[in-house]
Design a protein around this motif. Structure first.
Motif, mmCIF file in Angstrom:
data_model
loop_
_atom_site.group_PDB
_atom_site.id
_atom_site.type_symbol
_atom_site.label_atom_id
_atom_site.label_comp_id
_atom_site.label_asym_id
_atom_site.label_seq_id
_atom_site.Cartn_x
_atom_site.Cartn_y
_atom_site.Cartn_z
ATOM 1 N N ASN A 127 0.825 -1.107 -0.018
ATOM 2 C CA ASN A 127 -0.008 0.071 -0.013
ATOM 3 C C ASN A 127 1.102 1.269 0.035
ATOM 4 O OD1 ASN A 127 -2.264 -1.668 0.219
ATOM 5 N ND2 ASN A 127 -2.007 -1.559 2.422
ATOM 6 N N CYS A 128 1.930 1.081 -0.701
ATOM 7 C CA CYS A 128 2.692 2.320 -0.800
ATOM 8 C C CYS A 128 2.075 3.649 -1.318
ATOM 9 C CB CYS A 128 4.030 2.235 -1.547
ATOM 10 S SG CYS A 128 5.186 3.684 -1.670
ATOM 11 N N ASP A 129 1.139 3.449 -2.543
ATOM 12 C CA ASP A 129 0.543 4.526 -2.799
ATOM 13 C C ASP A 129 -0.650 5.067 -2.188
ATOM 14 O OD1 ASP A 129 -1.020 2.343 -3.116
ATOM 15 O OD2 ASP A 129 -2.063 2.554 -5.088
ATOM 16 N N THR A 130 -0.706 4.612 -0.818
ATOM 17 C CA THR A 130 -1.804 5.097 -0.037
ATOM 18 C C THR A 130 -0.981 5.988 1.183
ATOM 19 O OG1 THR A 130 -2.074 3.196 1.385
ATOM 20 C CG2 THR A 130 -3.560 3.233 -0.274
ATOM 21 N N GLN A 131 0.217 5.835 0.975
ATOM 22 C CA GLN A 131 0.896 6.669 2.223
ATOM 23 C C GLN A 131 0.958 7.985 1.821
ATOM 24 O OE1 GLN A 131 2.207 5.211 4.812
ATOM 25 N NE2 GLN A 131 1.304 3.044 4.064
ATOM 26 N N GLU A 132 0.823 9.012 2.900
ATOM 27 C CA GLU A 132 0.870 10.616 2.503
ATOM 28 C C GLU A 132 1.991 10.967 3.769
ATOM 29 O OE1 GLU A 132 -2.574 12.587 1.943
ATOM 30 O OE2 GLU A 132 -3.465 10.798 1.059
ATOM 31 N N LEU A 133 2.481 11.968 3.213
ATOM 32 C CA LEU A 133 3.473 12.953 3.800
ATOM 33 C C LEU A 133 3.154 14.590 3.777
ATOM 34 C CD1 LEU A 133 6.100 12.561 5.926
ATOM 35 C CD2 LEU A 133 7.277 13.053 3.636
ATOM 36 N N SER A 134 2.985 15.090 4.983
ATOM 37 C CA SER A 134 2.457 16.408 4.952
ATOM 38 C C SER A 134 3.837 17.272 4.853
ATOM 39 C CB SER A 134 1.792 17.121 6.235
ATOM 40 O OG SER A 134 2.493 16.895 7.229
ATOM 41 N N ASP A 135 3.857 18.564 4.276
ATOM 42 C CA ASP A 135 4.991 19.454 4.288
ATOM 43 C C ASP A 135 5.452 19.355 5.746
ATOM 44 O OD1 ASP A 135 4.238 19.774 1.662
ATOM 45 O OD2 ASP A 135 3.387 21.948 1.868
ATOM 46 N N ASP A 136 4.977 19.616 6.922
ATOM 47 C CA ASP A 136 5.255 19.850 8.002
ATOM 48 C C ASP A 136 6.139 18.605 8.471
ATOM 49 O OD1 ASP A 136 4.456 22.541 8.356
ATOM 50 O OD2 ASP A 136 2.480 22.032 9.501
ATOM 51 N N SER A 137 5.363 17.416 8.298
ATOM 52 C CA SER A 137 6.092 16.280 8.721
ATOM 53 C C SER A 137 7.227 15.922 8.042
ATOM 54 C CB SER A 137 5.242 15.085 8.409
ATOM 55 O OG SER A 137 4.226 15.161 9.304
ATOM 56 N N ALA A 138 7.560 16.338 6.712
ATOM 57 C CA ALA A 138 8.781 16.379 5.926
ATOM 58 C C ALA A 138 9.985 17.427 6.477
ATOM 59 C CB ALA A 138 8.390 16.627 4.413
ATOM 60 N N LEU A 139 9.446 18.482 6.645
ATOM 61 C CA LEU A 139 10.185 19.482 7.402
ATOM 62 C C LEU A 139 10.998 18.944 8.716
ATOM 63 C CD1 LEU A 139 11.615 22.204 7.133
ATOM 64 C CD2 LEU A 139 9.687 23.100 8.249
ATOM 65 N N LYS A 140 9.968 18.258 9.676
ATOM 66 C CA LYS A 140 10.562 17.750 10.792
ATOM 67 C C LYS A 140 11.451 16.663 10.366
ATOM 68 C CE LYS A 140 6.290 19.131 13.344
ATOM 69 N NZ LYS A 140 5.132 18.613 13.898
ATOM 70 N N TRP A 141 11.077 15.873 9.550
ATOM 71 C CA TRP A 141 12.231 14.725 9.213
ATOM 72 C C TRP A 141 13.495 15.341 8.855
ATOM 73 C CZ3 TRP A 141 15.562 13.080 5.754
ATOM 74 C CH2 TRP A 141 15.878 11.933 5.800
ATOM 75 N N PHE A 142 13.677 16.339 8.080
ATOM 76 C CA PHE A 142 14.894 17.003 7.606
ATOM 77 C C PHE A 142 15.521 17.554 8.709
ATOM 78 C CE2 PHE A 142 13.031 16.817 3.357
ATOM 79 C CZ PHE A 142 13.981 16.278 2.609
ATOM 80 N N ARG A 143 14.753 17.978 9.967
ATOM 81 C CA ARG A 143 15.486 18.527 10.857
ATOM 82 C C ARG A 143 15.845 17.711 11.920
ATOM 83 N NH1 ARG A 143 11.582 23.890 11.337
ATOM 84 N NH2 ARG A 143 12.537 25.044 9.808
ATOM 85 N N LYS A 144 15.387 16.401 11.778
ATOM 86 C CA LYS A 144 15.771 15.257 12.985
ATOM 87 C C LYS A 144 17.080 14.389 12.269
ATOM 88 C CE LYS A 144 11.728 14.689 15.204
ATOM 89 N NZ LYS A 144 10.387 13.728 15.352
#
Length: 132
Positions: free
Chosen positions: A52-69
């Protein structure tokens, strides 16, 4: 001489773990935009590991948090530490100095930022697994 050597060894033991977990320092990320839902980019036989990879979503805020971690990982250690599932998100980020760069994150916690398309120069990142 022995004293100096022991100081160097102690300093190396204290500093080395800090270098290994250094945050993203090559670029200063201002904002992130996610442009795709989950995309599977792997061998068909490996889809079983990321159903179910195609159902996975990532928000802009979550992505930014990932980059910061996340932290930068040199090429020689990257392949040993990277967890690649084949399920990725893609987008662009803006740096504080105004550049726009492409990025790709694997849900296993591996990321890439394309620094130079001409030279195919990539910043390799390791961070937390992206929650499913």
């Amino acid at each position: 001489m022995v004293n100096r050597l022991s100081h160097v060894l102690v300093a190396t033991m204290v500093i080395s773990p800090q270098i290994a977990t250094a945050k993203v320092k090559t670029i200063d990320i201002k904002s992130v935009s996610v442009e795709t839902k989950g995309l599977f980019e792997g061998a068909e036989k490996d889809k079983v590991y990321t159903p179910n990879c195609d159902t996975q979503e990532l928000s802009d805020d979550s992505a930014l948090k990932w980059f910061r971690k996340s932290h930068e990982e040199p090429g020689y250690d990257f392949n040993e530490k990277a967890t690649v599932t084949g399920c990725v998100f893609k987008g662009h980020l803006t740096t504080r100095d105004g550049r726009t760069l492409e990025w790709k994150l694997d849900i296993g916690g591996t990321g890439y930022i394309l620094l130079s398309e001409k030279d195919n120069k990539v910043l390799q990142l390791i961070g937390p697994e992206i929650p499913k």
